[in-house]
Motif scaffolding. Structure first.
Motif, PDB file in Angstrom:
ATOM      1  N   CYS A  87       0.839  -1.205   0.000  1.00 36.73           N
ATOM      2  CA  CYS A  87       0.000   0.000   0.000  1.00 36.73           C
ATOM      3  C   CYS A  87       0.873   1.254   0.000  1.00 36.73           C
ATOM      4  N   GLN A 116     -10.487  -8.111  -1.235  1.00 43.02           N
ATOM      5  CA  GLN A 116     -10.333  -7.997  -2.681  1.00 43.02           C
ATOM      6  C   GLN A 116      -9.813  -9.288  -3.307  1.00 43.02           C
ATOM      7  N   LEU A 141      -8.026  -4.946   1.243  1.00 44.14           N
ATOM      8  CA  LEU A 141      -7.598  -3.729   0.544  1.00 44.14           C
ATOM      9  C   LEU A 141      -8.125  -2.528   1.307  1.00 44.14           C
ATOM     10  N   ASN A 143      -7.409   1.768   0.854  1.00 41.00           N
ATOM     11  CA  ASN A 143      -6.593   2.870   0.365  1.00 41.00           C
ATOM     12  C   ASN A 143      -7.452   3.989  -0.204  1.00 41.00           C
ATOM     13  N   GLY A 146      -4.935   4.557  -4.675  1.00 39.48           N
ATOM     14  CA  GLY A 146      -4.491   3.275  -5.205  1.00 39.48           C
ATOM     15  C   GLY A 146      -4.620   3.115  -6.701  1.00 39.48           C
ATOM     16  N   TYR A 168      -6.476  -7.124 -10.199  1.00 39.90           N
ATOM     17  CA  TYR A 168      -7.779  -7.155  -9.531  1.00 39.90           C
ATOM     18  C   TYR A 168      -8.747  -8.045 -10.301  1.00 39.90           C
ATOM     19  N   ALA A 181      -2.931  -4.499  -9.757  1.00 39.70           N
ATOM     20  CA  ALA A 181      -2.947  -4.385  -8.297  1.00 39.70           C
ATOM     21  C   ALA A 181      -1.553  -4.408  -7.698  1.00 39.70           C
ATOM     22  N   PRO A 195      -3.148  -4.052  -2.013  1.00 39.87           N
ATOM     23  CA  PRO A 195      -3.777  -4.831  -0.932  1.00 39.87           C
ATOM     24  C   PRO A 195      -2.771  -5.203   0.162  1.00 39.87           C
TER      25      PRO A 195
END
Length: 235
Positions: A87, A116, A141, A143, A146, A168, A181, A195
């Motif tokens: 993250c 997620q 997840l 944020n 992101g 994702y 992701a 994530p």
């Protein structure tokens, strides 16, 4: 051998202790490191944890990318040390140019928190070897910044060279290009993702699964992968 994995705490880090616990659950020794230091304390791998370093002023991860310890992080990355950015840590890695592209405010302009679904796109990195290529996992997840962005040329390179580590599934929660992701560098030792795998390492505390509530432990594979990478390199 005892694998020692450092977790760097920055002003505003929130998930550093969680990352330390995940490392311990994976059978390694967590080592607390400070952003203002130039000493990595002889660790075998590094985690840049989630949070809001320096209050996310200027741009998420931008100030932390210039913290004193990041000079050592860059040197360690160049030497092949496994480094994971989670993250805010992912944001630091792109701001420090250890991974390509950038991360901006979520497309819907809101903070998001959800369990997620992800697909493992690259299972040959230091942090993903315990997974199978194409495996679907569920990771928490959370944020506000992101959304992954990059130039057309960079996106072609990232996709063409297999640098997408995770994608994702089901929903794109933040508007990231190509549902990206997480990324890896060419060498496979530096990985960043939005994530939080450290929140899915113990039964009773992870995402819900078909077996039971909060039983998901898909995040543990990140940390056991790193342990195996270090042990394998030392053999």
């Amino acid at each position: 051998m005892t694998v020692r994995i450092g977790v760097i705490t920055f002003p505003g880090s929130l998930d550093d202790v969680d990352a330390q616990r995940a490392i311990r659950v994976a059978g390694a020794e967590p080592v607390a490191l400070w952003h203002g230091s130039h000493d990595l304390d002889g660790v075998d791998a590094l985690v840049l944890p989630g949070g809001f370093s320096y209050g996310d002023y200027l741009r998420a991860g931008a100030i932390a990318a210039h913290a004193p310890i990041m000079a050592e992080v860059k040197d360690a990355a160049a030497k092949g040390m496994p480094i994971l950015g989670i993250c805010n840590g992912f944001q630091m890695l792109v701001e420090a140019h250890l991974l390509p592209g950038g991360l901006i405010r979520n497309a819907h302009q809101q903070f998001i928190r959800r369990d997620q679904r992800l697909r493992v796109e690259n299972a040959s990195t230091a942090w993903t070897s315990e997974f199978e290529q194409g495996q679907e996992i569920v990771i928490p997840l959370k944020n506000a910044d992101g959304g992954y962005i990059c130039s057309v040329e960079t996106l072609e390179r990232v996709e063409g060279e297999g640098l997408v580590a995770f994608r994702y599934l089901g929903v794109n929660p933040n508007g990231s290009l190509d549902d990206i992701a997480g990324l890896t560098n060419e060498r496979g030792n530096v990985v960043g993702l939005m994530p939080h795998p450290e929140h899915a390492v113990e039964p009773g505390f992870g995402p819900d699964t078909s077996a039971a509530m909060r039983s998901g432990v898909d995040g543990l594979g990140f940390f056991t992968s790193a342990v195996q990478a270090v042990v394998g390199a030392a053999a």
